[in-house]
Design an enzyme around this catalytic site. Structure first.
Site, PDB file in Angstrom:
ATOM      1  N   ASN A 147      -8.293   4.509   8.571  1.00 49.82           N
ATOM      2  CA  ASN A 147      -7.868   3.455   8.763  1.00 49.82           C
ATOM      3  C   ASN A 147      -7.971   3.295  10.724  1.00 49.82           C
ATOM      4  O   ASN A 147      -7.912   2.085  11.219  1.00 49.82           O
ATOM      5  CB  ASN A 147      -6.263   3.041   8.287  1.00 49.82           C
ATOM      6  CG  ASN A 147      -4.714   4.594   8.556  1.00 49.82           C
ATOM      7  OD1 ASN A 147      -5.761   5.446   7.832  1.00 49.82           O
ATOM      8  ND2 ASN A 147      -4.308   4.308   9.566  1.00 49.82           N
ATOM      9  N   SER A 206      -4.034  -3.099  -0.889  1.00 45.71           N
ATOM     10  CA  SER A 206      -2.436  -3.652  -0.190  1.00 45.71           C
ATOM     11  C   SER A 206      -3.042  -5.475   0.363  1.00 45.71           C
ATOM     12  O   SER A 206      -4.525  -5.450   0.610  1.00 45.71           O
ATOM     13  CB  SER A 206      -2.293  -3.326   1.375  1.00 45.71           C
ATOM     14  OG  SER A 206      -1.081  -3.864   1.884  1.00 45.71           O
ATOM     15  N   GLY A 265       0.432  -1.615   0.107  1.00 44.60           N
ATOM     16  CA  GLY A 265       0.069   0.084  -0.363  1.00 44.60           C
ATOM     17  C   GLY A 265       0.713   0.862  -0.257  1.00 44.60           C
ATOM     18  O   GLY A 265       0.659   1.889  -0.138  1.00 44.60           O
ATOM     19  N   THR A 266       1.684   0.995   1.290  1.00 43.09           N
ATOM     20  CA  THR A 266       2.728   2.536   1.003  1.00 43.09           C
ATOM     21  C   THR A 266       3.120   2.868  -1.069  1.00 43.09           C
ATOM     22  O   THR A 266       3.307   3.710  -0.877  1.00 43.09           O
ATOM     23  CB  THR A 266       3.577   2.430   2.163  1.00 43.09           C
ATOM     24  OG1 THR A 266       2.887   2.083   3.301  1.00 43.09           O
ATOM     25  CG2 THR A 266       4.891   3.365   2.103  1.00 43.09           C
ATOM     26  N   CYS A 300       1.665   1.953  12.518  1.00 44.74           N
ATOM     27  CA  CYS A 300       2.917   2.913  12.280  1.00 44.74           C
ATOM     28  C   CYS A 300       3.320   3.813  13.174  1.00 44.74           C
ATOM     29  O   CYS A 300       4.631   4.715  13.216  1.00 44.74           O
ATOM     30  CB  CYS A 300       2.487   3.411  10.859  1.00 44.74           C
ATOM     31  SG  CYS A 300       2.223   2.500   9.265  1.00 44.74           S
ATOM     32  N   HIS A 333      -1.629  -7.398   2.498  1.00 50.42           N
ATOM     33  CA  HIS A 333      -2.284  -8.309   4.230  1.00 50.42           C
ATOM     34  C   HIS A 333      -3.338  -7.217   4.909  1.00 50.42           C
ATOM     35  O   HIS A 333      -2.968  -7.885   5.856  1.00 50.42           O
ATOM     36  CB  HIS A 333      -0.465  -7.878   4.692  1.00 50.42           C
ATOM     37  CG  HIS A 333      -0.587  -6.185   4.765  1.00 50.42           C
ATOM     38  ND1 HIS A 333      -0.580  -6.392   6.483  1.00 50.42           N
ATOM     39  CD2 HIS A 333       0.431  -4.861   4.312  1.00 50.42           C
ATOM     40  CE1 HIS A 333      -0.540  -4.713   6.394  1.00 50.42           C
ATOM     41  NE2 HIS A 333       0.124  -3.860   5.364  1.00 50.42           N
TER      42      HIS A 333
HETATM   43  N1  PLP Z   1      -2.691   2.903   3.647  1.00 51.74           N
HETATM   44  C1  PLP Z   1      -3.590   2.627   4.453  1.00 51.74           C
HETATM   45  C2  PLP Z   1      -4.823   3.445   5.046  1.00 51.74           C
HETATM   46  C3  PLP Z   1      -3.274   2.072   5.540  1.00 51.74           C
HETATM   47  O1  PLP Z   1      -4.198   1.519   5.992  1.00 51.74           O
HETATM   48  C4  PLP Z   1      -1.686   1.244   5.556  1.00 51.74           C
HETATM   49  C5  PLP Z   1      -1.549  -0.215   5.939  1.00 51.74           C
HETATM   50  O2  PLP Z   1      -1.855   0.650   7.990  1.00 51.74           O
HETATM   51  C6  PLP Z   1      -1.539   2.153   4.055  1.00 51.74           C
HETATM   52  C7  PLP Z   1      -1.528   2.884   3.639  1.00 51.74           C
HETATM   53  C8  PLP Z   1      -0.156   1.231   3.889  1.00 51.74           C
HETATM   54  O3  PLP Z   1       0.253   0.180   3.539  1.00 51.74           O
HETATM   55  P1  PLP Z   1       1.625  -1.163   3.348  1.00 51.74           P
HETATM   56  O4  PLP Z   1       1.457  -1.682   4.619  1.00 51.74           O
HETATM   57  O5  PLP Z   1       1.388  -2.337   3.064  1.00 51.74           O
HETATM   58  O6  PLP Z   1       2.524  -0.427   3.012  1.00 51.74           O
END
Ligand code: PLP
Length: 388
Positions: A152, A200, A72-73, A326, A202
């Site tokens: 989130n 993403s 996702g990032t 995070c 996971h």
């Molecule tokens: N965007 C949102 C809304 C998320 O909740 C997360 C993960 O917590 C991410 C992006 C990041 O995804 P990834 O962990 O796959 O890099």
């Protein structure tokens, strides 16, 4: 038997048995490089392209509109930085919101250091951005609007269709971070009117380190990493074929189970929320009106330190979160809750419970058994400290 209770599915999910089977099978039997022209490579290419067809179809996209990424990032960075660099000649203004995940916020922050201008829109008490605020913020030099589909920390869904319409009419690119929403609510890129959409693996019982970015046909993007010609020149590097196949399988299963699972998760959420409100005083539910994800519940417990609450629950085998994973370990109150107008001290007294398909009603009862005592004890500790 492990009787721990995992209520942190918004941080990550366990991997489904079927997904592990797909991963193992491809890892063992389809080891070729998808760029090789011999049969072994072409077999990997076939698995890669079948996965692309599958993921694209599940979000209403064409297979040519899907780029696999490292999660996702990375999808968020490719969407935002990729657009910023591609459209730099047209303007340098980006609009996003104050409640985005750090993957978006810190990416925008880095672009500000490079001279781009970013407007961070506020949210209301329900954790929602108003479409008219987006319309008001658009300027002649605006090149991108990025608003997440579901938050989130609170689960609040944003009015993406309306914002998509506004961005479209203004000729501005529109990205949504759908990492938390995909697999939990129906997601269709055409109904949402987005140009770019991040996913993403996971969060949907798939592997970590793999994700996807929907890139609508005709949307110009610059890569953010340079190398070979993989993924339509947008994401170079030998493809993680087992991870991608497992991600595709996870999404297929999640979308298939969505209607029944959505209802079940909603039931667990309301059972826990109702029980907490009934048994514990001075508790508030953060943002619980309108359109929400079925699996995220955020509550503040006045007079309690959220982190102490989390650690005490952990000792009882119950895993929850104080905010986004995070930012755990940081002492700052959640940027999402404070953006909603919640006082920092109350924001720091908050927990996020996020439910998954393996949770049970009995587990909710167990949480309701132990939580009131812990809250009472921690409130007592706080009172004793205040009297010293
Ligand atoms: N965007 C949102 C809304 C998320 O909740 C997360 C993960 O917590 C991410 C992006 C990041 O995804 P990834 O962990 O796959 O890099």
């Amino acid at each position: 038997m492990d009787n721990s209770i995992y209520l942190d599915h918004a941080a990550t999910t366990p991997v489904r048995k079927e997904v592990i089977e797909t991963f193992d099978e491809v890892l063992q039997s389809t080891f070729g490089n998808a760029s090789s022209i011999h049969t072994c490579g072409q077999e990997a290419k076939r698995v890669l392209e079948e996965s692309r067809q599958s993921v694209a179809a599940l979000i209403g996209a064409d297979h040519e509109e899907l780029v696999f990424t490292g999660g996702g990032t990375e999808s968020d960075n490719l969407a935002i930085r990729g657009t910023a660099y591609a459209l730099r000649g047209r303007g340098g203004h980006i609009i996003t919101t104050a409640i985005e995940h750090p993957a978006v916020l810190n990416c925008c922050g880095a672009l500000e250091e490079e001279g781009f201008e970013v407007t961070y829109l506020p949210v209301d008490l329900d954790c929602r951005v108003h479409p008219e605020w987006v319309a008001e913020a658009i300027r002649p030099d605006t090149i991108l609007v990025s608003v997440m589909l579901a938050n989130n920390e609170t689960g609040a869904m944003q009015p993406i269709r309306e914002i998509g319409r506004i961005a479209g009419e203004a000729g501005v690119r529109f990205h949504t971070d759908a990492v938390q929403a995909v697999g939990k609510v129906p997601v269709n890129v055409n109904e949402l009117g987005v140009d770019l959409l991040s996913m993403s693996g996971h969060k949907i019982y798939g592997p970590k380190g793999v994700g996807g970015l929907f890139v609508r046909k005709g949307t110009s993007l610059r890569p953010i990493v340079y190398g070979g010609h993989h993924e339509r020149n947008l994401r170079p590097g030998t493809e993680n074929v087992p991870g991608i196949a497992a991600f595709a399988r996870a999404l297929e299963l999640a979308v298939g189970d969505l209607p029944s699972e959505r209802e079940y998760l909603e039931t667990l959420k309301e059972m826990l929320a109702g029980g907490i409100l009934q048994r514990i005083g001075q508790v508030q539910r953060n943002g619980d009106t309108g359109d929400y994800l079925p699996n995220i519940l955020n509550m503040s417990f006045t007079g309690v330190d959220g982190e102490a609450l989390l650690l005490n629950l952990d000792l009882m085998g119950i895993a929850v979160s104080t905010g986004s994973a995070c930012s755990s370990g940081a002492t700052e109150p959640s940027h999402v809750l404070t953006a909603m107008g919640i006082e920092p001290v109350l924001a720091q007294a908050s927990l996020r419970f996020s439910f998954g398909r393996d949770n049970t009603r009995e587990q909710m009862e167990r949480v309701l058994e132990v939580l009131p005592g812990i809250v009472e004890r921690l409130r007592g500790v706080g009172d004793a400290r205040a009297m010293r």
